[in-house]
Design an enzyme around this catalytic site. Sequence first.
Site, PDB file in Angstrom:
ATOM      1  N   ASP A  30       0.681  -1.060   0.119  1.00 22.20           N
ATOM      2  CA  ASP A  30      -0.095  -0.066   0.030  1.00 22.20           C
ATOM      3  C   ASP A  30       0.958   1.130   0.034  1.00 22.20           C
ATOM      4  O   ASP A  30       1.854   1.181   0.682  1.00 22.20           O
ATOM      5  CB  ASP A  30      -0.883   0.109   1.266  1.00 22.20           C
ATOM      6  N   ILE A  51       1.712   0.239  -6.690  1.00 18.03           N
ATOM      7  CA  ILE A  51       1.429  -0.946  -7.459  1.00 18.03           C
ATOM      8  C   ILE A  51       2.278  -0.626  -8.726  1.00 18.03           C
ATOM      9  O   ILE A  51       2.340  -1.586  -9.637  1.00 18.03           O
ATOM     10  CB  ILE A  51       0.222  -1.433  -7.750  1.00 18.03           C
ATOM     11  N   ALA A  73      -6.543  -1.659  -4.216  1.00 18.48           N
ATOM     12  CA  ALA A  73      -5.833  -0.400  -4.361  1.00 18.48           C
ATOM     13  C   ALA A  73      -6.380   0.504  -5.606  1.00 18.48           C
ATOM     14  O   ALA A  73      -6.509  -0.122  -6.790  1.00 18.48           O
ATOM     15  CB  ALA A  73      -4.446  -0.630  -4.662  1.00 18.48           C
ATOM     16  N   TYR A 140     -14.660   6.976 -12.936  1.00 15.21           N
ATOM     17  CA  TYR A 140     -14.468   6.183 -11.844  1.00 15.21           C
ATOM     18  C   TYR A 140     -15.041   4.649 -12.309  1.00 15.21           C
ATOM     19  O   TYR A 140     -14.322   3.747 -12.322  1.00 15.21           O
ATOM     20  CB  TYR A 140     -15.004   6.389 -10.537  1.00 15.21           C
ATOM     21  N   PHE A 168     -21.626  -2.755  -3.895  1.00 18.00           N
ATOM     22  CA  PHE A 168     -22.491  -1.794  -3.797  1.00 18.00           C
ATOM     23  C   PHE A 168     -21.862  -0.873  -2.609  1.00 18.00           C
ATOM     24  O   PHE A 168     -20.763  -0.953  -2.408  1.00 18.00           O
ATOM     25  CB  PHE A 168     -24.100  -2.358  -3.618  1.00 18.00           C
ATOM     26  N   ASN A 169     -22.775  -0.042  -1.894  1.00 23.79           N
ATOM     27  CA  ASN A 169     -22.054   0.854  -1.069  1.00 23.79           C
ATOM     28  C   ASN A 169     -21.634   0.365   0.405  1.00 23.79           C
ATOM     29  O   ASN A 169     -22.512  -0.149   1.145  1.00 23.79           O
ATOM     30  CB  ASN A 169     -23.280   2.106  -0.759  1.00 23.79           C
ATOM     31  N   HIS A 188     -18.181  10.007   1.990  1.00 24.69           N
ATOM     32  CA  HIS A 188     -19.275   9.084   1.952  1.00 24.69           C
ATOM     33  C   HIS A 188     -20.163   9.503   2.795  1.00 24.69           C
ATOM     34  O   HIS A 188     -20.151  10.184   3.750  1.00 24.69           O
ATOM     35  CB  HIS A 188     -18.641   7.654   2.372  1.00 24.69           C
TER      36      HIS A 188
HETATM   37  N1  LIG Z   1     -15.991   2.000  -0.226  1.00 29.89           N
HETATM   38  C1  LIG Z   1     -17.027   1.676  -1.196  1.00 29.89           C
HETATM   39  O1  LIG Z   1     -18.140   1.866  -0.859  1.00 29.89           O
HETATM   40  C2  LIG Z   1     -16.550   0.819  -2.398  1.00 29.89           C
HETATM   41  C3  LIG Z   1     -17.482   0.379  -3.036  1.00 29.89           C
HETATM   42  C4  LIG Z   1     -17.294  -0.230  -4.402  1.00 29.89           C
HETATM   43  C5  LIG Z   1     -16.000  -0.500  -4.778  1.00 29.89           C
HETATM   44  N2  LIG Z   1     -15.009  -0.367  -3.729  1.00 29.89           N
HETATM   45  C6  LIG Z   1     -13.606  -0.277  -4.210  1.00 29.89           C
HETATM   46  O2  LIG Z   1     -13.119  -1.127  -3.121  1.00 29.89           O
HETATM   47  C7  LIG Z   1     -11.708  -0.864  -2.827  1.00 29.89           C
HETATM   48  C8  LIG Z   1     -11.153  -0.227  -1.594  1.00 29.89           C
HETATM   49  O3  LIG Z   1     -11.998   0.680  -1.492  1.00 29.89           O
HETATM   50  P1  LIG Z   1     -11.855   1.718   0.236  1.00 29.89           P
HETATM   51  O4  LIG Z   1     -13.031   2.335   0.184  1.00 29.89           O
HETATM   52  O5  LIG Z   1     -11.262   0.841   1.043  1.00 29.89           O
HETATM   53  O6  LIG Z   1     -10.821   2.635  -0.290  1.00 29.89           O
HETATM   54  P2  LIG Z   1      -9.662   3.160   0.393  1.00 29.89           P
HETATM   55  O7  LIG Z   1      -9.253   4.616  -0.265  1.00 29.89           O
HETATM   56  O8  LIG Z   1      -9.721   3.282   2.178  1.00 29.89           O
HETATM   57  O9  LIG Z   1      -8.527   2.226   0.341  1.00 29.89           O
HETATM   58  C9  LIG Z   1      -7.907   1.953  -0.896  1.00 29.89           C
HETATM   59  C10 LIG Z   1      -6.275   1.688  -0.447  1.00 29.89           C
HETATM   60  O10 LIG Z   1      -5.507   1.595  -1.605  1.00 29.89           O
HETATM   61  C11 LIG Z   1      -4.124   2.545  -1.437  1.00 29.89           C
HETATM   62  N3  LIG Z   1      -3.700   2.841  -2.837  1.00 29.89           N
HETATM   63  C12 LIG Z   1      -4.259   3.264  -3.697  1.00 29.89           C
HETATM   64  N4  LIG Z   1      -3.497   3.494  -4.896  1.00 29.89           N
HETATM   65  C13 LIG Z   1      -2.504   2.696  -4.599  1.00 29.89           C
HETATM   66  C14 LIG Z   1      -1.325   2.363  -5.308  1.00 29.89           C
HETATM   67  N5  LIG Z   1      -1.157   3.011  -6.804  1.00 29.89           N
HETATM   68  N6  LIG Z   1      -0.419   1.799  -4.919  1.00 29.89           N
HETATM   69  C15 LIG Z   1      -0.588   1.075  -3.604  1.00 29.89           C
HETATM   70  N7  LIG Z   1      -1.603   1.241  -2.874  1.00 29.89           N
HETATM   71  C16 LIG Z   1      -2.365   2.469  -3.450  1.00 29.89           C
HETATM   72  C17 LIG Z   1      -4.652   3.517  -0.456  1.00 29.89           C
HETATM   73  O11 LIG Z   1      -3.577   4.147   0.051  1.00 29.89           O
HETATM   74  C18 LIG Z   1      -5.641   2.881   0.323  1.00 29.89           C
HETATM   75  O12 LIG Z   1      -5.141   2.208   1.447  1.00 29.89           O
HETATM   76  C19 LIG Z   1     -11.311   0.141  -4.074  1.00 29.89           C
HETATM   77  O13 LIG Z   1     -10.895  -0.559  -5.152  1.00 29.89           O
HETATM   78  C20 LIG Z   1     -12.760   0.887  -4.501  1.00 29.89           C
HETATM   79  O14 LIG Z   1     -12.874   1.076  -5.816  1.00 29.89           O
HETATM   80  C21 LIG Z   1     -15.459   0.636  -2.739  1.00 29.89           C
HETATM   81  O1  LIG Z   2     -22.433  14.104   2.365  1.00 30.26           O
HETATM   82  C1  LIG Z   2     -23.017  13.529   1.391  1.00 30.26           C
HETATM   83  C2  LIG Z   2     -22.165  12.451   0.868  1.00 30.26           C
HETATM   84  C3  LIG Z   2     -22.937  11.774  -0.284  1.00 30.26           C
HETATM   85  N1  LIG Z   2     -24.264  12.206  -0.588  1.00 30.26           N
HETATM   86  C4  LIG Z   2     -24.863  11.417  -1.523  1.00 30.26           C
HETATM   87  O2  LIG Z   2     -25.164  10.199  -1.002  1.00 30.26           O
HETATM   88  C5  LIG Z   2     -25.216   9.286  -2.115  1.00 30.26           C
HETATM   89  C6  LIG Z   2     -24.117   8.043  -1.948  1.00 30.26           C
HETATM   90  O3  LIG Z   2     -22.765   8.723  -1.857  1.00 30.26           O
HETATM   91  P1  LIG Z   2     -21.303   8.134  -1.322  1.00 30.26           P
HETATM   92  O4  LIG Z   2     -21.525   7.800   0.084  1.00 30.26           O
HETATM   93  O5  LIG Z   2     -20.482   9.212  -1.581  1.00 30.26           O
HETATM   94  O6  LIG Z   2     -21.205   6.976  -2.193  1.00 30.26           O
HETATM   95  P2  LIG Z   2     -21.223   6.616  -3.824  1.00 30.26           P
HETATM   96  O7  LIG Z   2     -21.066   7.996  -4.686  1.00 30.26           O
HETATM   97  O8  LIG Z   2     -22.521   5.788  -4.327  1.00 30.26           O
HETATM   98  O9  LIG Z   2     -19.827   5.974  -4.018  1.00 30.26           O
HETATM   99  C7  LIG Z   2     -19.469   4.939  -3.189  1.00 30.26           C
HETATM  100  O10 LIG Z   2     -20.119   3.586  -3.615  1.00 30.26           O
HETATM  101  C8  LIG Z   2     -20.035   3.167  -4.798  1.00 30.26           C
HETATM  102  C9  LIG Z   2     -20.743   2.159  -5.300  1.00 30.26           C
HETATM  103  O11 LIG Z   2     -22.179   2.409  -5.457  1.00 30.26           O
HETATM  104  C10 LIG Z   2     -18.488   2.961  -5.036  1.00 30.26           C
HETATM  105  O12 LIG Z   2     -18.019   2.538  -6.161  1.00 30.26           O
HETATM  106  C11 LIG Z   2     -17.620   4.105  -4.806  1.00 30.26           C
HETATM  107  O13 LIG Z   2     -16.481   3.877  -4.542  1.00 30.26           O
HETATM  108  C12 LIG Z   2     -18.208   4.477  -3.276  1.00 30.26           C
HETATM  109  O14 LIG Z   2     -17.373   5.937  -3.089  1.00 30.26           O
HETATM  110  C13 LIG Z   2     -25.057   9.973  -3.502  1.00 30.26           C
HETATM  111  O15 LIG Z   2     -26.127  10.139  -4.111  1.00 30.26           O
HETATM  112  C14 LIG Z   2     -24.221  11.214  -2.934  1.00 30.26           C
HETATM  113  O16 LIG Z   2     -24.454  12.262  -3.556  1.00 30.26           O
HETATM  114  C15 LIG Z   2     -24.906  13.287   0.153  1.00 30.26           C
HETATM  115  O17 LIG Z   2     -25.973  13.493  -0.208  1.00 30.26           O
HETATM  116  N2  LIG Z   2     -24.106  14.025   0.925  1.00 30.26           N
END
Ligand SMILES: NC(=O)c1ccc[n+]([C@@H]2O[C@H](COP(=O)([O-])OP(=O)(O)OC[C@H]3O[C@@H](n4cnc5c(N)ncnc54)[C@H](O)[C@@H]3O)[C@@H](O)[C@H]2O)c1
Ligand SMILES: O=c1ccn([C@@H]2O[C@H](COP(=O)(O)OP(=O)(O)O[C@H]3O[C@H](CO)[C@@H](O)[C@H](O)[C@H]3O)[C@@H](O)[C@H]2O)c(=O)[nH]1
Length: 327
Positions: A30, A51, A73, A140, A168-169, A188
């Site tokens: 990471d 990476i 990542a 994205y 999903f979220n 988020h």
């Molecule tokens: N959080 C969500 O709701 C959500 C939903 C759908 C998909 N995802 C996917 O899940 C994965 C993890 O998401 P998260 O919410 O934990 O995000 P996050 O930002 O907390 O974690 C991502 C990690 O990857 C590392 N990273 C980024 N680019 C890198 C690179 N080039 N080399 C090495 N390390 C690197 C960052 O430092 C971080 O620790 C992502 O691929 C994201 O697209 C997340």
């Molecule tokens: O302060 C805030 C934050 C978000 N939102 C809304 O809430 C919804 C959810 O937003 P957010 O929590 O930012 O999540 P997403 O934009 O749906 O994206 C998340 O969920 C996706 C899957 O749906 C993943 O792919 C992404 O990585 C992850 O960031 C969206 O309509 C936003 O516009 C607000 O209204 N107020």
Amino acid sequence: MILVVGGAGYIGSHAVKDLLELNQGVVVLDNLSTGHREAIDRKAVFIKGNIKDRKLLKNIFENYKIKSVMHFAANCYVGESIISPLKYYENNVTGTISLLAMMKKYQVNNLVFSSTCAVYGNPKVKKIKESTPTFPINPYGRSKLMIEQIIRDFSRAYGLKYVILRYFNVAGADPLGRLGEDHQPETHLIPNILFHLLNRLENVIVYGNDYNTPDGTCIRDYIHVTDLIHGHILALEYLLKEKKNKVYNLGNDEGYSIKEVITTCEKVTGKKATVFYNEKRKGDPARLISSSERISRELKWQPKYTLEDMIETAWKWYSNFPNGYKN
Ligand SMILES: NC(=O)c1ccc[n+]([C@@H]2O[C@H](COP(=O)([O-])OP(=O)(O)OC[C@H]3O[C@@H](n4cnc5c(N)ncnc54)[C@H](O)[C@@H]3O)[C@@H](O)[C@H]2O)c1
Ligand SMILES: O=c1ccn([C@@H]2O[C@H](COP(=O)(O)OP(=O)(O)O[C@H]3O[C@H](CO)[C@@H](O)[C@H](O)[C@H]3O)[C@@H](O)[C@H]2O)c(=O)[nH]1
């Protein structure tokens, strides 16, 4: 050993914890761009790096017996990807090509990849299945779909085996309170509502209230991070045993509007939110609800946690660690 790329992040760190609890050897790579060293259990080997650094990947594959890779990542914010698409294509797509090239070179052929429901775009169906057409509406989502296509091509040509998980979220935190979500800045929804209820933000800002949904706000399907990681463990077991490629959705198959999420946060915390309505955020689809029937049927995966549980576990973490990992 399992290489967990992005294992210092929100979701990756929960995976590292659960893999270690199953007595798996774990190497984390990471660059800490959004992750935290403190989120990784000391039992895992931690390597700080990117990476895109093939020399570093070479060292990792030569020094550790890596059998499988979980690849978390990425840059992952819908809104930011519209403003900075280059960052998304460079880090997500180019970074993954570098990782895949080195996996090919060292014949590491098992990959669990973090994809997203953002690959579907703005689908009109009630519940999104894996067969629903993919028309992403932001960079994205497009970056993740491109990676999926590259993974498939590598599989056809070089024998890579994969499970692609379209999350999903993701929400919530380790139920025992050891890990949580710590992003700077946080974008988020659930964390921001809870930050407001902890008096760290003046308002909850809602982006758009004239969507074509029953209350005008966006609908999302929330899944607890612990349930999500259980899906990864089942996926990896399947991959190693059956050696077959799969694509699975991971969600709770239930949609909640932003207003409903706010009300649930108020209920769980016993506090009242002040809500401010803003313009729509560019790139946001109106409604995303999963059908996770395929992974439930094929891998016997079932989510255990409700939206209230997600909010409760996140609330506990933010209350105990108001400064995240920097306490
Ligand atoms: N959080 C969500 O709701 C959500 C939903 C759908 C998909 N995802 C996917 O899940 C994965 C993890 O998401 P998260 O919410 O934990 O995000 P996050 O930002 O907390 O974690 C991502 C990690 O990857 C590392 N990273 C980024 N680019 C890198 C690179 N080039 N080399 C090495 N390390 C690197 C960052 O430092 C971080 O620790 C992502 O691929 C994201 O697209 C997340
Ligand atoms: O302060 C805030 C934050 C978000 N939102 C809304 O809430 C919804 C959810 O937003 P957010 O929590 O930012 O999540 P997403 O934009 O749906 O994206 C998340 O969920 C996706 C899957 O749906 C993943 O792919 C992404 O990585 C992850 O960031 C969206 O309509 C936003 O516009 C607000 O209204 N107020």
